[in-house]
Design an enzyme around this catalytic site. Structure first.
Site, mmCIF file in Angstrom:
data_model
loop_
_atom_site.group_PDB
_atom_site.id
_atom_site.type_symbol
_atom_site.label_atom_id
_atom_site.label_comp_id
_atom_site.label_asym_id
_atom_site.label_seq_id
_atom_site.Cartn_x
_atom_site.Cartn_y
_atom_site.Cartn_z
ATOM 1 N N THR A 45 -40.673 22.160 -29.953
ATOM 2 C CA THR A 45 -39.511 21.430 -29.452
ATOM 3 C C THR A 45 -38.311 22.366 -29.384
ATOM 4 O OG1 THR A 45 -40.294 19.325 -30.343
ATOM 5 C CG2 THR A 45 -37.929 19.516 -29.948
ATOM 6 N N THR A 48 -36.302 26.969 -26.297
ATOM 7 C CA THR A 48 -37.246 28.075 -26.132
ATOM 8 C C THR A 48 -38.665 27.551 -25.954
ATOM 9 O OG1 THR A 48 -35.829 29.382 -27.602
ATOM 10 C CG2 THR A 48 -37.988 30.280 -27.091
ATOM 11 N N ASP A 102 -43.571 27.688 -31.069
ATOM 12 C CA ASP A 102 -42.303 26.979 -31.247
ATOM 13 C C ASP A 102 -41.185 27.990 -31.454
ATOM 14 O OD1 ASP A 102 -40.586 24.832 -31.431
ATOM 15 O OD2 ASP A 102 -41.479 23.963 -33.233
ATOM 16 N N GLY A 103 -39.977 27.545 -31.264
ATOM 17 C CA GLY A 103 -38.810 28.373 -31.526
ATOM 18 C C GLY A 103 -38.377 28.255 -32.975
ATOM 19 N N ARG A 117 -32.506 22.323 -36.469
ATOM 20 C CA ARG A 117 -31.153 22.053 -35.966
ATOM 21 C C ARG A 117 -31.200 21.164 -34.729
ATOM 22 N NH1 ARG A 117 -28.550 28.104 -37.041
ATOM 23 N NH2 ARG A 117 -28.944 28.078 -39.295
ATOM 24 N N GLY A 118 -32.388 21.071 -34.117
ATOM 25 C CA GLY A 118 -32.588 20.120 -33.031
ATOM 26 C C GLY A 118 -33.061 18.761 -33.507
ATOM 27 N N GLU A 124 -42.544 18.950 -36.691
ATOM 28 C CA GLU A 124 -42.842 20.372 -36.505
ATOM 29 C C GLU A 124 -43.579 20.927 -37.719
ATOM 30 O OE1 GLU A 124 -39.120 21.708 -33.608
ATOM 31 O OE2 GLU A 124 -38.888 21.854 -35.782
ATOM 32 N N LYS A 142 -31.317 35.151 -33.194
ATOM 33 C CA LYS A 142 -31.836 34.303 -34.274
ATOM 34 C C LYS A 142 -32.244 35.096 -35.514
ATOM 35 C CE LYS A 142 -31.555 30.508 -31.783
ATOM 36 N NZ LYS A 142 -31.079 31.028 -30.484
#
Length: 253
Positions: A45, A48, A102-103, A117-118, A124, A142
Site C-alpha cells: 500500500t 511506491t 511494499d514501500g 504513516r499511510g 501490512e 527514506k
C-alpha cells in the site's frame, strides 16, 4: 550486516533530474522483476507500492505473468487490484505468501523499517510476516540513521480509552523526548479522527532522540493493553531496493 549491490541506470540522453515519483517507479519496476508466474503475492500500500501493483497487472495482461494470486494489504490496494483485474485472495486461503513488495517510511542501516504513516500497518505486517521474501522499495529520502528519525512511528490502538493508551505510550519513551499524537484526517488536533481499515485509531509517536534497542521498544509497546500493533518492522525485509539520482542500490539481508 546487509550486503549491498549497486547498478547504474541507463544514462539519460541529456542531463535530467528525476522526480521522487519517478524514483519510486524505478524501484517498483526493479522489484517486480522478482515476480514469477504461479506466485502468491503480498500487494503493498502507498505511492511506491502502487507502481508495483500497476506493473504486475501490466505483465499479467501481456501474458508475461500467469496464475498470480494477490493478497492486498489495504482496502485501497484491494480496490486498485480489482480495477486492474488481478486475482485476489487472503491469508485464510493462502497462509504462506511467496513474495511481498511494499514501500516504507523509513529504512535504517540494518534494514529495519518504519511503516504505517499511510495507516495500513496492521494488514501490512500480517501479510509481510507470512512471506518467504519481502522486498521493500524506496527512494533514497527514506534512508535514516535510526528508526523515528524522520517523523512519526505509528501505533494502531483500539478506540476504547485511546487517551489512556496514548498517555502510556508517551510515558514509555519519556527518555527519548516522545510526543504522542492521535492521528486526524487533516493533521490537526481538532480534525476528524483517522480510522484504519480495521476500525481502529492511530497514535503517532514522535521521538527527539534514538529510542535505543528496537526489540525492547517493540516488546514494551505490545505489552500495553489497548495496543493492536506498531509500525516498526524489525528483521522482516529480505531485500531493500533504493532508487537514487545515480541509480539503484540493492541491499540484501
Amino acid at each position: 550486516m546487509p550486503s549491498i549491490e549497486s547498478g547504474a541506470l541507463s544514462p539519460p540522453p541529456s542531463p535530467l533530474i528525476l522526480t521522487q515519483d519517478e524514483l519510486k517507479k524505478i524501484a517498483a519496476y526493479k522489484a517486480v522483476e522478482s515476480v514469477q508466474s504461479g506466485m502468491v503475492l503480498g500487494l503493498g500500500t502507498g505511492s511506491t507500492a502502487k507502481h508495483a501493483v500497476d506493473r504486475i497487472a501490466e505483465l499479467l495482461h501481456q501474458g508475461k505473468l500467469k496464475n498470480i494470486i494477490g493478497i492486498p494489504t489495504s482496502k485501497k490496494t484491494h480496490q486498485q487490484a480489482v480495477s486492474l483485474g488481478i486475482p485476489l485472495s487472503d491469508l485464510d486461503s493462502y497462509p504462506v505468501v511467496d513474495l511481498a513488495i511494499d514501500g516504507a517510511d523509513e529504512v535504517d542501516s540494518n534494514l529495519n523499517l518504519v511503516k504505517g504513516r499511510g495507516g495500513s500497518l496492521l494488514r501490512e505486517k500480517m501479510i509481510e510476516s507470512a512471506c518467504k521474501k519481502f522486498i521493500v522499495i524506496v527512494d533514497e529520502s527514506k534512508l535514516v540513521a535510526h528508526v523515528g528519525a524522520s517523523g512519526a512511528m505509528p501505533v494502531e490502538v483500539v478506540p476504547f480509552c485511546w487517551k489512556f493508551t496514548q498517555n502510556r505510550l508517551q510515558s514509555l519513551f519519556d527518555y527519548a523526548g516522545c510526543v504522542a499524537k492521535l492521528r486526524s484526517n487533516n493533521g490537526t488536533e481538532d480534525g476528524e479522527i483517522f480510522v484504519t481499515d480495521n476500525g481502529n485509531y492511530i497514535v503517532d509517536l514522535f521521538f527527539k532522540k534514538d529510542v535505543g534497542d528496537l526489540k525492547t521498544a517493540s516488546d514494551a509497546i505490545l505489552r500495553l493493553a489497548g495496543v493492536v500493533e506498531h509500525g516498526m518492522f524489525l528483521d522482516m525485509a529480505t531485500t531493500v531496493i533504493v532508487a537514487g539520482e545515480l541509480g539503484i542500490t540493492i541491499k540484501n539481508k
